[in-house]
Design a protein around this motif. Sequence first.
Motif, PDB file in Angstrom:
ATOM      1  N   TYR A 230      -5.206  33.690  18.899  1.00  0.00           N
ATOM      2  CA  TYR A 230      -4.292  33.808  18.172  1.00  0.00           C
ATOM      3  C   TYR A 230      -3.911  32.276  17.266  1.00  0.00           C
ATOM      4  O   TYR A 230      -3.778  31.469  17.947  1.00  0.00           O
ATOM      5  N   ALA A 231      -3.950  32.292  16.053  1.00  0.00           N
ATOM      6  CA  ALA A 231      -3.661  30.745  15.322  1.00  0.00           C
ATOM      7  C   ALA A 231      -1.986  30.533  15.490  1.00  0.00           C
ATOM      8  O   ALA A 231      -1.416  31.252  15.156  1.00  0.00           O
ATOM      9  N   VAL A 232      -1.854  29.266  15.796  1.00  0.00           N
ATOM     10  CA  VAL A 232      -0.556  28.863  15.939  1.00  0.00           C
ATOM     11  C   VAL A 232      -0.303  27.244  15.609  1.00  0.00           C
ATOM     12  O   VAL A 232      -1.433  26.858  15.414  1.00  0.00           O
ATOM     13  N   ASP A 233       0.788  26.859  15.162  1.00  0.00           N
ATOM     14  CA  ASP A 233       0.651  25.477  14.812  1.00  0.00           C
ATOM     15  C   ASP A 233       1.979  25.183  15.629  1.00  0.00           C
ATOM     16  O   ASP A 233       3.219  24.985  15.174  1.00  0.00           O
ATOM     17  N   LEU A 234       1.775  24.479  17.211  1.00  0.00           N
ATOM     18  CA  LEU A 234       2.954  24.064  17.858  1.00  0.00           C
ATOM     19  C   LEU A 234       2.707  22.622  18.362  1.00  0.00           C
ATOM     20  O   LEU A 234       1.730  22.403  18.882  1.00  0.00           O
ATOM     21  N   ASN A 235       3.936  22.073  18.199  1.00  0.00           N
ATOM     22  CA  ASN A 235       3.854  20.535  18.852  1.00  0.00           C
ATOM     23  C   ASN A 235       4.231  20.803  20.271  1.00  0.00           C
ATOM     24  O   ASN A 235       5.032  21.546  20.662  1.00  0.00           O
ATOM     25  N   ALA A 236       3.587  19.718  21.156  1.00  0.00           N
ATOM     26  CA  ALA A 236       4.051  20.037  22.476  1.00  0.00           C
ATOM     27  C   ALA A 236       3.775  18.680  23.249  1.00  0.00           C
ATOM     28  O   ALA A 236       3.262  17.906  22.527  1.00  0.00           O
ATOM     29  N   LEU A 237       4.300  18.699  24.324  1.00  0.00           N
ATOM     30  CA  LEU A 237       4.273  17.430  25.306  1.00  0.00           C
ATOM     31  C   LEU A 237       3.341  17.878  26.510  1.00  0.00           C
ATOM     32  O   LEU A 237       4.035  18.900  27.207  1.00  0.00           O
ATOM     33  N   VAL A 238       2.525  17.245  26.948  1.00  0.00           N
ATOM     34  CA  VAL A 238       1.874  17.760  27.994  1.00  0.00           C
ATOM     35  C   VAL A 238       1.690  16.420  28.889  1.00  0.00           C
ATOM     36  O   VAL A 238       1.591  15.403  28.831  1.00  0.00           O
ATOM     37  N   SER A 239       2.299  16.980  30.387  1.00  0.00           N
ATOM     38  CA  SER A 239       2.289  16.060  31.458  1.00  0.00           C
ATOM     39  C   SER A 239       0.857  15.772  31.949  1.00  0.00           C
ATOM     40  O   SER A 239       0.094  16.574  32.435  1.00  0.00           O
ATOM     41  N   SER A 240       0.283  14.251  32.225  1.00  0.00           N
ATOM     42  CA  SER A 240      -0.959  14.067  32.863  1.00  0.00           C
ATOM     43  C   SER A 240      -0.803  13.725  34.193  1.00  0.00           C
ATOM     44  O   SER A 240       0.247  13.504  34.745  1.00  0.00           O
ATOM     45  N   SER A 241      -1.838  13.713  35.068  1.00  0.00           N
ATOM     46  CA  SER A 241      -1.674  13.438  36.373  1.00  0.00           C
ATOM     47  C   SER A 241      -1.478  11.932  36.569  1.00  0.00           C
ATOM     48  O   SER A 241      -1.031  11.572  37.711  1.00  0.00           O
TER      49      SER A 241
ATOM     50  N   PHE B 212      -5.178  16.390  20.579  1.00  0.00           N
ATOM     51  CA  PHE B 212      -4.142  15.301  21.327  1.00  0.00           C
ATOM     52  C   PHE B 212      -3.953  14.195  20.297  1.00  0.00           C
ATOM     53  O   PHE B 212      -4.952  13.928  19.556  1.00  0.00           O
ATOM     54  N   ALA B 213      -2.696  13.709  20.265  1.00  0.00           N
ATOM     55  CA  ALA B 213      -2.090  12.626  19.246  1.00  0.00           C
ATOM     56  C   ALA B 213      -2.800  11.054  19.650  1.00  0.00           C
ATOM     57  O   ALA B 213      -2.811  10.287  19.020  1.00  0.00           O
TER      58      ALA B 213
ATOM     59  N   MET C 214      -5.894   8.117  24.839  1.00  0.00           N
ATOM     60  CA  MET C 214      -6.447   9.230  25.584  1.00  0.00           C
ATOM     61  C   MET C 214      -7.779   9.766  25.299  1.00  0.00           C
ATOM     62  O   MET C 214      -8.560  10.161  26.123  1.00  0.00           O
ATOM     63  N   ALA C 215      -7.886   9.807  24.204  1.00  0.00           N
ATOM     64  CA  ALA C 215      -9.385  10.226  23.269  1.00  0.00           C
ATOM     65  C   ALA C 215     -10.234   9.385  23.884  1.00  0.00           C
ATOM     66  O   ALA C 215     -11.341   9.742  23.892  1.00  0.00           O
ATOM     67  N   GLN C 216     -10.006   8.120  23.606  1.00  0.00           N
ATOM     68  CA  GLN C 216     -10.987   7.041  24.081  1.00  0.00           C
ATOM     69  C   GLN C 216     -11.193   6.870  25.554  1.00  0.00           C
ATOM     70  O   GLN C 216     -12.391   6.824  26.090  1.00  0.00           O
ATOM     71  N   GLN C 217     -10.169   6.908  26.512  1.00  0.00           N
ATOM     72  CA  GLN C 217     -10.371   6.831  27.854  1.00  0.00           C
ATOM     73  C   GLN C 217     -10.401   8.108  28.906  1.00  0.00           C
ATOM     74  O   GLN C 217     -10.914   8.024  29.956  1.00  0.00           O
ATOM     75  N   GLY C 218      -9.802   9.083  28.382  1.00  0.00           N
ATOM     76  CA  GLY C 218      -9.840  10.422  28.964  1.00  0.00           C
ATOM     77  C   GLY C 218      -8.645  10.509  29.880  1.00  0.00           C
ATOM     78  O   GLY C 218      -7.816   9.399  29.959  1.00  0.00           O
ATOM     79  N   ALA C 219      -8.173  11.699  30.302  1.00  0.00           N
ATOM     80  CA  ALA C 219      -7.033  11.754  31.063  1.00  0.00           C
ATOM     81  C   ALA C 219      -7.088  13.069  31.831  1.00  0.00           C
ATOM     82  O   ALA C 219      -7.720  14.095  31.005  1.00  0.00           O
ATOM     83  N   ASP C 220      -6.651  13.191  33.296  1.00  0.00           N
ATOM     84  CA  ASP C 220      -6.557  14.257  33.870  1.00  0.00           C
ATOM     85  C   ASP C 220      -5.265  15.123  33.526  1.00  0.00           C
ATOM     86  O   ASP C 220      -4.483  14.567  33.878  1.00  0.00           O
ATOM     87  N   LEU C 221      -5.323  16.291  33.118  1.00  0.00           N
ATOM     88  CA  LEU C 221      -4.290  17.266  32.569  1.00  0.00           C
ATOM     89  C   LEU C 221      -3.888  18.146  33.910  1.00  0.00           C
ATOM     90  O   LEU C 221      -4.728  18.541  34.660  1.00  0.00           O
TER      91      LEU C 221
END
Length: 66
Positions: free
Chosen positions: A22-33, A54-55, A59-66
């Motif tokens: 299902y297509a949506v357009d939701l802004n969100a905040l995600v907590s990383s480890s 992700f904006a 994180m895009a360059q270094q990566g992150a555990d979610l």
Amino acid sequence: MSQTAVEGHISQGEERRTYQRYAVDLNALVSSSEKRWLKCNIRDYCLGGMLAVFADEDMAQQGADL
């Protein structure tokens, strides 16, 4: 343009996902480890998961555990 299946191969354009998305357009905040809050945009979701874009360029360059 869709092609027909040949020799057991799936044709181009044929839906292969198990669950309907299902297509949506939701802004969100995600907590990383690492206990950081990462801004993202949820673009679609289904029973099996979601597409989060992700904006945070770090994180895009270094990566992150979610």
